[in-house]
Design an enzyme around this catalytic site. Sequence first.
Site, PDB file in Angstrom:
ATOM      1  CG  ASP A  36      37.653  21.259  10.663  1.00  0.00           C
ATOM      2  OD1 ASP A  36      36.665  20.984  11.587  1.00  0.00           O
ATOM      3  OD2 ASP A  36      37.689  21.478   9.453  1.00  0.00           O
TER       4      ASP A  36
ATOM      5  CG  ASP B 126      33.251  17.175   8.104  1.00  0.00           C
ATOM      6  OD1 ASP B 126      33.282  16.185   7.878  1.00  0.00           O
ATOM      7  OD2 ASP B 126      32.460  17.702   9.174  1.00  0.00           O
TER       8      ASP B 126
HETATM    9  C1  BG6 Z   1      31.523  20.560  10.450  1.00  0.00           C
HETATM   10  C2  BG6 Z   1      31.037  20.749   9.128  1.00  0.00           C
HETATM   11  O1  BG6 Z   1      32.577  19.712  10.332  1.00  0.00           O
HETATM   12  O2  BG6 Z   1      30.597  19.567  11.156  1.00  0.00           O
HETATM   13  C3  BG6 Z   1      29.677  21.358   9.114  1.00  0.00           C
HETATM   14  O3  BG6 Z   1      31.930  21.667   8.194  1.00  0.00           O
HETATM   15  C4  BG6 Z   1      28.755  20.660   9.880  1.00  0.00           C
HETATM   16  O4  BG6 Z   1      29.110  21.719   7.901  1.00  0.00           O
HETATM   17  C5  BG6 Z   1      29.166  20.223  11.229  1.00  0.00           C
HETATM   18  O5  BG6 Z   1      27.479  21.338  10.002  1.00  0.00           O
HETATM   19  C6  BG6 Z   1      28.370  19.254  12.033  1.00  0.00           C
HETATM   20  O6  BG6 Z   1      28.244  18.186  11.497  1.00  0.00           O
HETATM   21  P1  BG6 Z   1      27.403  16.793  11.798  1.00  0.00           P
HETATM   22  O7  BG6 Z   1      28.113  15.802  11.339  1.00  0.00           O
HETATM   23  O8  BG6 Z   1      27.572  16.696  13.451  1.00  0.00           O
HETATM   24  O9  BG6 Z   1      26.104  17.402  11.491  1.00  0.00           O
HETATM   25 MG    MG Z   2      36.113  22.232   8.017  1.00  0.00          MG
END
Ligand code: BG6
Ligand code: MG
Length: 216
Positions: A8, A10
């Site tokens: 993963d 984030d």
């Molecule tokens: C995930 C995060 O990695 O990505 C979420 O943990 C986030 O919080 C999701 O909503 C989507 O991210 P993005 O960058 O496409 O808005």
């Molecule tokens: Mg995460």
Amino acid sequence: MIRGVIFDLDGVLVSTDELHYLAWKQLAEELGITAFTKEDNKRQRGVSRMASLEVVLEKGDKTYTDEEKAELATRKNNYYLKMLDTLTENDLLPGARETLLMLHERGVLTGLGSASKNAPVILEKTGILSLFDKISCGLDTTKSKPDPEVFLVAAKKLELSPEECLVVEDSQAGIDAAKAGGMKSLAVGPLYQTMGADYCAKDLADHVDWDTILNA
Ligand code: BG6
Ligand code: MG
């Protein structure tokens, strides 16, 4: 035997969670939603942008059309992208780069399995794009974790079966997705001991028994 590790992004490799929170908070305030808190933000981890928007909107009392929701999600993403401007390799979480390099040295394939549509930009800015064999992200999928789609796409791109993959995750939705996809899991981050993963560690710099994990 584990032949590929799917990360993963984030909260596992990069410390972007606070930026996501700040961008959603800014949008919430513009909508007059004052009850959105860091506690609510925990439920946004791992889930898609649109599912994250619902977490914000349920704290208010207005209803929005699908078109309006799409505009709100874009607005939040613009705030988030501005915050990503200053992202560098210093924003990598402890042990992230070292773990990717170690796996390459051992001949283990590396994949990304992230809900984020911003994943390619983030990997580029933090200097780890070249350390991935394959990337699966929000741009490749339609279903949000805990659906296993993003990890199954990563495994397919790596040409591995789910049983040959380990998923590294910091969110409950992500650990549940790994299990639903038939993959082993390693939990990291603030909730690492409580998510029911096969293995857990505070972060990637913590002691992780890779010999045991990869040979299982
Ligand atoms: C995930 C995060 O990695 O990505 C979420 O943990 C986030 O919080 C999701 O909503 C989507 O991210 P993005 O960058 O496409 O808005
Ligand atoms: Mg995460």
